[in-house]
Design an enzyme around this catalytic site. Sequence first.
Site, PDB file in Angstrom:
ATOM      1  CD  GLN A  53     -29.068 -24.573  19.238  1.00  0.00           C
ATOM      2  OE1 GLN A  53     -29.349 -24.617  20.444  1.00  0.00           O
ATOM      3  NE2 GLN A  53     -28.823 -25.675  18.510  1.00  0.00           N
ATOM      4  CG  ASP A  71     -21.910 -21.496  15.589  1.00  0.00           C
ATOM      5  OD1 ASP A  71     -20.684 -21.314  15.489  1.00  0.00           O
ATOM      6  OD2 ASP A  71     -22.401 -22.587  15.938  1.00  0.00           O
ATOM      7  CD  GLN A  78     -25.662 -21.839  20.542  1.00  0.00           C
ATOM      8  OE1 GLN A  78     -25.610 -21.903  21.765  1.00  0.00           O
ATOM      9  NE2 GLN A  78     -25.599 -22.915  19.774  1.00  0.00           N
ATOM     10  CG  ASP A  79     -27.505 -20.476  16.239  1.00  0.00           C
ATOM     11  OD1 ASP A  79     -26.268 -20.407  16.129  1.00  0.00           O
ATOM     12  OD2 ASP A  79     -28.126 -21.550  16.186  1.00  0.00           O
ATOM     13  NE  ARG A 115     -19.078 -23.627  15.731  1.00  0.00           N
ATOM     14  CZ  ARG A 115     -19.514 -24.491  16.653  1.00  0.00           C
ATOM     15  NH1 ARG A 115     -18.746 -25.498  17.054  1.00  0.00           N
ATOM     16  NH2 ARG A 115     -20.723 -24.360  17.166  1.00  0.00           N
TER      17      ARG A 115
END
Length: 533
Positions: A325, A369, A347-348, A437
Site C-alpha cells: 500500500q 485496489d 497498490q492503493d 471488490r
Amino acid sequence: MMHKISYLLRLLLPFILCLHLLITTVSGIDQWCHKTPYPDPCKRYFENRNGFRLPTQLSDFRVMLVEAAMHRALSARDALANSALNYTTGCPKQAVFADCIHLYRDTIMQLNRTLECVSGKQYCTDFDAQTWLSTALTNTYTCRHGTTDLNVPDIITPIVSDTKISNLISNSLAVNGALANNNGTTTTTADRKGFPTWVSGKESRLLQLQSERAVRANLVVAKDGSGHVTTVQAAIDVAGRRKVTSGRFVIYVKSGVYQENVNVRRNNDDIMLVGDGIGSTIITAGRSVKDGYTTYSSATAGIEGLHFIAKGITFQNTAGPAKGQAVALRSSSDLSIFYQCSIEGYQDTLLVHSQRQFYRDCYIYGTVDFIFGNAAVVFQNCLILPRRPLKGQANVITAQGRAGPFQNTGISIHNSTILPAPDLMPVIGTVKTYMGRPWMKYSRTVVLETYLDSVVSPLGWSPWLKGSDFGLDTLFYAEYNNTGPASPTSGRVRWKGFHVLNRASDASAFTVGSFIAGTSWLPGTGIPFTSGL
C-alpha cells in the site's frame, strides 16, 4: 402507627416521584432507541445520563444521538492522546496513534458541524449532515485499519470504545437518513446562498488561461527559485497562516519535479493548486506501508481543507508494486475538484477517503485496489489505466469502503475509459483485471456509459478474497449502458448485490447532479461537467 407511615410517605414522596420519572424516561428512551439499527448502545448511553428530556419528534431524537456520538468521540480522543504518551516517536504504535488522534479530531469537527446544523444554529441540508456523519463514521474505521497495516491490532480497541462510537454514529446516520428521505433533500447549502463565494470569475479564468497563472496567483512555487517559494508545502503553509480565509488562495506551481510530501490540513480551506500540466508539474514521494507508514499516512499528497481545487498536476507515489500500500493522493476535502490531473501509483494509488469529490479529465494508474475509500465521488471523462502488478497478482480498479447502509457514499465512474497501461500490455494475457471488490460490507460502485477494454475480465468483479462470500449480498455494484469489448454482462458474477441497470432513471441517481449535488457547487469554476447521463 398510621401517622408515622403517613409521615414517611410524605418524606419519600419526592424520591418516589423522581424514581417514577426516571423509570418512565428510561422506558420512553428505550422506545426511541429501538427505532435505530443499534438500540443497545443507545439505551446504555442514555440510561447512564441524567437530566435528558424525552424527544417529542424524530428531529429532537436526532440531535440527542449526535450529542451522544460527540460525547463518546471526545472521550476517545482524550484517551488516545493520553495513551500515545507511552510510545516513542517513530515506532509503529506511535504512527497508528498519530493517525487515530488526527482522525478523531476530525470526527469531532464533523459531528460538531452536524450538531450546529441539526439543532438549527447553522443552516445546512439533511444531505450535508448525512455527508458529515458518513465522514465521522469513516474516520473511526480508518483508525482501526491503521492497526492492521502495521500489525499492532491490540492497542486501539482496549483504549477506545470504538464499536460504541461507530454504532452511535450509525444510529445518527439512520435517523438523519430517514428525515432526509422524508424531506427529499439532495442539495447542499450552496442552493440557499447561490453559487459559493469561494469561486470567483478570476479563479474560473485561471483554470482556463495558462498565461495568467503567475500574474493572478497569490503565490508562485518554482523549483529553480524564480517564484516566491521553492516547495509546494511552503506555499500551503503560508496559505494556512491567513487571518482572513474568505476567498480563494491560488498557488501556481511551475513546471518541475517536487520531491516532497504535501499536506493541506483541516481549516486550510479554499486552496487552488494550478500546475503547468500533466507530466510537467509533478509532486512525488515514495512512502509505503512496508516502510513503516500506515496506508493513510503514506500519501504523497493529503488534502483535508474544504473546497480544494487542483488542475494540471501529476501526483505520484514511486514506492513500486513490491512495497504494498502506497498512496499517491488522499482526499477528504468536501466539495473538492481534481481537473486534468494524473494520479500515479501501484497498490492503493488514490484514496478518496470521505466527503464529496469530483474528478474530471484525469488519468489514474494502479494495480491492486487503486481507487479506494469511502467518499461520494464521481469520475467523469477520466482515463483509468491498470498497470503491471507483481507476478501472480490480479488488478482491481476499485475497493469501495462503505461500512453501513445509511452512508451516502460510493464510487461512480461515468463516461470514462478503462484501458491497459503501456507496462501491462506485454503481459496482458496473464493478468486478470476486475472493476472492483468489496473492501467493506456495503461497498458501492457503479460504472456508467464507460468504455471497457478487453483488459477487464468477463466476470467484471471480484470477491474480497478467493472463495469468500463477504459482502456479496449487501454490496451494490452496477453497470449501465457501457461500451467496448468487455461491456457485455452475460458473463458477469451472479451475486445478489450485482445489478445491470436498464433504466436511465435508476442510473441517474449516481450522476454528478444527484450523487454529489454537483449543480450546487460546480458551475462557475470553468470546469466542464455533465450533470446527468
